[in-house]
Design a protein around this motif. Sequence first.
Motif, PDB file in Angstrom:
ATOM      1  N   GLY A   1       0.829  -1.197   0.000  1.00 48.67           N
ATOM      2  CA  GLY A   1       0.000   0.000   0.000  1.00 48.67           C
ATOM      3  C   GLY A   1       0.859   1.241   0.000  1.00 48.67           C
ATOM      4  N   ALA A   2       0.224   2.366   0.246  1.00 47.51           N
ATOM      5  CA  ALA A   2       0.953   3.636   0.246  1.00 47.51           C
ATOM      6  C   ALA A   2       2.027   3.674   1.319  1.00 47.51           C
ATOM      7  CB  ALA A   2      -0.031   4.794   0.437  1.00 47.51           C
ATOM      8  N   GLN A   3       1.821   2.941   2.407  1.00 49.90           N
ATOM      9  CA  GLN A   3       2.776   2.909   3.518  1.00 49.90           C
ATOM     10  C   GLN A   3       3.656   1.663   3.483  1.00 49.90           C
ATOM     11  OE1 GLN A   3       2.930   5.612   5.441  1.00 49.90           O
ATOM     12  NE2 GLN A   3       1.263   6.420   4.148  1.00 49.90           N
ATOM     13  N   GLY A   4       3.751   1.021   2.332  1.00 54.93           N
ATOM     14  CA  GLY A   4       4.538  -0.196   2.229  1.00 54.93           C
ATOM     15  C   GLY A   4       3.669  -1.418   2.455  1.00 54.93           C
ATOM     16  N   PHE A   5       4.301  -2.558   2.677  1.00 48.86           N
ATOM     17  CA  PHE A   5       3.555  -3.804   2.883  1.00 48.86           C
ATOM     18  C   PHE A   5       2.903  -3.823   4.264  1.00 48.86           C
ATOM     19  CE2 PHE A   5       6.286  -5.418  -0.562  1.00 48.86           C
ATOM     20  CZ  PHE A   5       5.330  -6.084  -1.322  1.00 48.86           C
ATOM     21  N   GLN A   6       1.632  -4.213   4.284  1.00 46.09           N
ATOM     22  CA  GLN A   6       0.888  -4.343   5.529  1.00 46.09           C
ATOM     23  C   GLN A   6       0.391  -5.777   5.661  1.00 46.09           C
ATOM     24  OE1 GLN A   6       0.622  -1.878   7.754  1.00 46.09           O
ATOM     25  NE2 GLN A   6       1.790  -0.529   6.412  1.00 46.09           N
ATOM     26  N   PRO A   7       0.488  -6.387   6.860  1.00 47.55           N
ATOM     27  CA  PRO A   7      -0.002  -7.751   7.036  1.00 47.55           C
ATOM     28  C   PRO A   7      -1.510  -7.828   6.885  1.00 47.55           C
ATOM     29  CG  PRO A   7       0.640  -6.790   9.141  1.00 47.55           C
ATOM     30  CD  PRO A   7       1.084  -5.833   8.085  1.00 47.55           C
ATOM     31  N   ILE A   8      -1.985  -8.921   6.320  1.00 45.28           N
ATOM     32  CA  ILE A   8      -3.424  -9.128   6.155  1.00 45.28           C
ATOM     33  C   ILE A   8      -3.804 -10.480   6.746  1.00 45.28           C
ATOM     34  CG2 ILE A   8      -3.698  -7.647   4.140  1.00 45.28           C
ATOM     35  CD1 ILE A   8      -3.561 -10.110   2.378  1.00 45.28           C
ATOM     36  N   THR A   9      -5.025 -10.560   7.242  1.00 44.65           N
ATOM     37  CA  THR A   9      -5.588 -11.788   7.782  1.00 44.65           C
ATOM     38  C   THR A   9      -6.769 -12.209   6.909  1.00 44.65           C
ATOM     39  OG1 THR A   9      -7.158 -10.637   9.223  1.00 44.65           O
ATOM     40  CG2 THR A   9      -4.925 -11.045  10.110  1.00 44.65           C
ATOM     41  N   LEU A  10      -7.379 -13.329   7.238  1.00 43.46           N
ATOM     42  CA  LEU A  10      -8.566 -13.733   6.498  1.00 43.46           C
ATOM     43  C   LEU A  10      -9.687 -12.711   6.627  1.00 43.46           C
ATOM     44  CD1 LEU A  10      -8.807 -17.591   7.109  1.00 43.46           C
ATOM     45  CD2 LEU A  10      -8.628 -16.422   4.894  1.00 43.46           C
ATOM     46  N   ALA A  11      -9.718 -11.986   7.742  1.00 40.95           N
ATOM     47  CA  ALA A  11     -10.732 -10.951   7.934  1.00 40.95           C
ATOM     48  C   ALA A  11     -10.536  -9.784   6.973  1.00 40.95           C
ATOM     49  CB  ALA A  11     -10.711 -10.449   9.373  1.00 40.95           C
ATOM     50  N   ASP A  12      -9.351  -9.652   6.395  1.00 48.92           N
ATOM     51  CA  ASP A  12      -9.106  -8.621   5.391  1.00 48.92           C
ATOM     52  C   ASP A  12      -9.431  -9.110   3.991  1.00 48.92           C
ATOM     53  OD1 ASP A  12      -7.955  -6.663   7.221  1.00 48.92           O
ATOM     54  OD2 ASP A  12      -6.260  -8.045   7.368  1.00 48.92           O
ATOM     55  N   VAL A  13      -9.579 -10.426   3.833  1.00 50.00           N
ATOM     56  CA  VAL A  13      -9.887 -11.017   2.535  1.00 50.00           C
ATOM     57  C   VAL A  13     -11.379 -11.284   2.394  1.00 50.00           C
ATOM     58  CG1 VAL A  13      -9.440 -12.996   1.014  1.00 50.00           C
ATOM     59  CG2 VAL A  13      -7.600 -12.082   2.467  1.00 50.00           C
ATOM     60  N   LEU A  14     -12.002 -11.728   3.493  1.00 51.92           N
ATOM     61  CA  LEU A  14     -13.420 -12.078   3.507  1.00 51.92           C
ATOM     62  C   LEU A  14     -14.172 -11.172   4.474  1.00 51.92           C
ATOM     63  CD1 LEU A  14     -12.959 -15.941   3.884  1.00 51.92           C
ATOM     64  CD2 LEU A  14     -13.193 -14.654   1.741  1.00 51.92           C
ATOM     65  N   ASN A  15     -15.473 -11.072   4.274  1.00 52.34           N
ATOM     66  CA  ASN A  15     -16.312 -10.341   5.213  1.00 52.34           C
ATOM     67  C   ASN A  15     -16.416 -11.177   6.491  1.00 52.34           C
ATOM     68  OD1 ASN A  15     -18.032  -8.501   6.332  1.00 52.34           O
ATOM     69  ND2 ASN A  15     -19.822  -9.098   5.115  1.00 52.34           N
ATOM     70  N   PRO A  16     -15.840 -10.735   7.619  1.00 53.80           N
ATOM     71  CA  PRO A  16     -15.730 -11.596   8.803  1.00 53.80           C
ATOM     72  C   PRO A  16     -17.022 -11.671   9.611  1.00 53.80           C
ATOM     73  CG  PRO A  16     -14.712  -9.478   9.252  1.00 53.80           C
ATOM     74  CD  PRO A  16     -15.157  -9.434   7.803  1.00 53.80           C
ATOM     75  N   THR A  17     -18.059 -12.221   8.996  1.00 53.10           N
ATOM     76  CA  THR A  17     -19.344 -12.395   9.673  1.00 53.10           C
ATOM     77  C   THR A  17     -19.585 -13.880   9.923  1.00 53.10           C
ATOM     78  OG1 THR A  17     -20.559 -12.600   7.596  1.00 53.10           O
ATOM     79  CG2 THR A  17     -20.246 -10.364   8.484  1.00 53.10           C
ATOM     80  N   SER A  18     -20.541 -14.193  10.791  1.00 50.16           N
ATOM     81  CA  SER A  18     -20.856 -15.588  11.077  1.00 50.16           C
ATOM     82  C   SER A  18     -21.402 -16.287   9.828  1.00 50.16           C
ATOM     83  CB  SER A  18     -21.872 -15.677  12.218  1.00 50.16           C
ATOM     84  OG  SER A  18     -23.059 -14.954  11.905  1.00 50.16           O
ATOM     85  N   ALA A  19     -22.156 -15.557   9.005  1.00 49.88           N
ATOM     86  CA  ALA A  19     -22.693 -16.163   7.788  1.00 49.88           C
ATOM     87  C   ALA A  19     -21.570 -16.523   6.814  1.00 49.88           C
ATOM     88  CB  ALA A  19     -23.682 -15.201   7.120  1.00 49.88           C
ATOM     89  N   CYS A  20     -20.582 -15.642   6.690  1.00 49.96           N
ATOM     90  CA  CYS A  20     -19.443 -15.919   5.811  1.00 49.96           C
ATOM     91  C   CYS A  20     -18.622 -17.081   6.351  1.00 49.96           C
ATOM     92  CB  CYS A  20     -18.576 -14.678   5.658  1.00 49.96           C
ATOM     93  SG  CYS A  20     -17.078 -14.966   4.670  1.00 49.96           S
ATOM     94  N   LEU A  21     -18.397 -17.097   7.668  1.00 50.71           N
ATOM     95  CA  LEU A  21     -17.619 -18.177   8.253  1.00 50.71           C
ATOM     96  C   LEU A  21     -18.290 -19.523   8.006  1.00 50.71           C
ATOM     97  CD1 LEU A  21     -15.191 -19.065   9.930  1.00 50.71           C
ATOM     98  CD2 LEU A  21     -16.536 -18.638  11.990  1.00 50.71           C
ATOM     99  N   GLN A  22     -19.610 -19.567   8.121  1.00 49.34           N
ATOM    100  CA  GLN A  22     -20.331 -20.805   7.856  1.00 49.34           C
ATOM    101  C   GLN A  22     -20.169 -21.227   6.402  1.00 49.34           C
ATOM    102  OE1 GLN A  22     -24.497 -20.648   8.831  1.00 49.34           O
ATOM    103  NE2 GLN A  22     -24.887 -22.765   8.229  1.00 49.34           N
ATOM    104  N   SER A  23     -20.280 -20.278   5.481  1.00 51.25           N
ATOM    105  CA  SER A  23     -20.116 -20.583   4.066  1.00 51.25           C
ATOM    106  C   SER A  23     -18.690 -21.052   3.767  1.00 51.25           C
ATOM    107  CB  SER A  23     -20.450 -19.344   3.223  1.00 51.25           C
ATOM    108  OG  SER A  23     -20.230 -19.583   1.851  1.00 51.25           O
ATOM    109  N   PHE A  24     -17.725 -20.374   4.363  1.00 47.42           N
ATOM    110  CA  PHE A  24     -16.331 -20.736   4.147  1.00 47.42           C
ATOM    111  C   PHE A  24     -16.052 -22.145   4.677  1.00 47.42           C
ATOM    112  CE2 PHE A  24     -11.747 -20.619   5.138  1.00 47.42           C
ATOM    113  CZ  PHE A  24     -11.261 -20.227   3.899  1.00 47.42           C
ATOM    114  N   ASN A  25     -16.551 -22.456   5.869  1.00 46.95           N
ATOM    115  CA  ASN A  25     -16.330 -23.774   6.450  1.00 46.95           C
ATOM    116  C   ASN A  25     -16.975 -24.879   5.616  1.00 46.95           C
ATOM    117  OD1 ASN A  25     -14.654 -23.267   8.647  1.00 46.95           O
ATOM    118  ND2 ASN A  25     -16.363 -22.687   9.958  1.00 46.95           N
ATOM    119  N   THR A  26     -18.129 -24.598   5.031  1.00 51.40           N
ATOM    120  CA  THR A  26     -18.765 -25.584   4.156  1.00 51.40           C
ATOM    121  C   THR A  26     -17.869 -25.903   2.967  1.00 51.40           C
ATOM    122  OG1 THR A  26     -20.997 -24.861   4.789  1.00 51.40           O
ATOM    123  CG2 THR A  26     -20.775 -26.046   2.701  1.00 51.40           C
ATOM    124  N   GLN A  27     -17.273 -24.864   2.378  1.00 52.74           N
ATOM    125  CA  GLN A  27     -16.374 -25.056   1.247  1.00 52.74           C
ATOM    126  C   GLN A  27     -15.088 -25.761   1.673  1.00 52.74           C
ATOM    127  OE1 GLN A  27     -16.870 -24.364  -2.008  1.00 52.74           O
ATOM    128  NE2 GLN A  27     -18.960 -23.686  -1.621  1.00 52.74           N
TER     129      GLN A  27
END
Length: 384
Positions: free
Chosen positions: A286-312
Amino acid sequence: MHRQTVHCLTHSAAWKSAGGGVFVTLMAAVCAVGSAHAAGEAASAPSTAPASAPAASAPVASTPTTPLAKPQEPRERHAGTFWQGTVGKGADNPGWNVWLSVYDPPPKARDQDKDPVADTLTGDAYDDRPQGRTMWTIEGRNAPERRFVWRERADALDPSGQPMVREGGTLSGALSADGTAATGTWSDGGRSQPFTLKRAARYREITGTAGQATITERYPVTGDAAIDALVQSLRINRCDQYDTECVIRISAVGLGDTVSLLRMVWAYSGGAHGNYGFTAGNWRRGAQGFQPITLADVLNPTSACLQSFNTQVVGALKREGAPEATRGVLKEKDLRNPAFPFTLQGDRVVVHYGPYEVGPYSSGAFRAAVRVDDLGAACRRPTT
């Protein structure tokens, strides 16, 4: 899901990847081209992050944080290369991306086989081809005049659930004169597509001792100071005073504006077998160089998303033959853990599992690949 280091395979079997891909091949020619440079790179590359490295390059792994002990009288060698490229890309065809680590055979193996044409290399590979596997084992041998052949293979299950080996395509091509590019043709069942690869990093391996332990460490060197600082941030010791042998391997999965690295630590302190497990590091530039990212930065960290992700995830593990796939489900805290063992390959998220995590010891390690587009609206991050 318990993501700490787990009991695992014997040293000789520790690299079994029951569900996935290892691009295995050739390219002694790479060493012929690059060995003179590798020694220079080894001498010039820092053993820790440079003082000028940006703050964003700080270690992402939550534990441990003890710097890797410097081996006594270390032995160092060029250990392989990392490649990125495309297959089938053209004006009317988007093709697919490939990420490939090619590892040189160990020195002892080379001594036993003096014929450079017969050298067989090993490695890891990923791709994002539509409707296809994400990971392959590729077996191949060197050929004269900088040429090579890679044959795709993968462990899988047949319709009745029995283990089988799936044969894929064959990549045959040649290296450029300077060894930094490779071109050729991928073919499978009468179909053929051109491919191009660019060398993005060289792997360095250092073997030495620290206390009573023999330590072998392998990691990529890119020549990009910012990316190499990220690699250095993962060079942290996971061995303790009771270990007699320790292997630490940092593998490049993707390099560019998004950097994805997988770190494996195997240690032996006595008994029937050693232990190993995975952590990872993922960053975006990014503008400030490399920043660490987690799954919460890749996916919408909601319970509905977590359920969908776990199914996959569970579905992917079952396809890869994991006997206890349902144990692979993630917890909410995993989405925000910067050391959680996930990597990014194009539009896919891949979760890495050590032995015992989704099956018995004998099953080895597994990887579950999930395409983000398959997760639906629940996982789309809100736009601003």
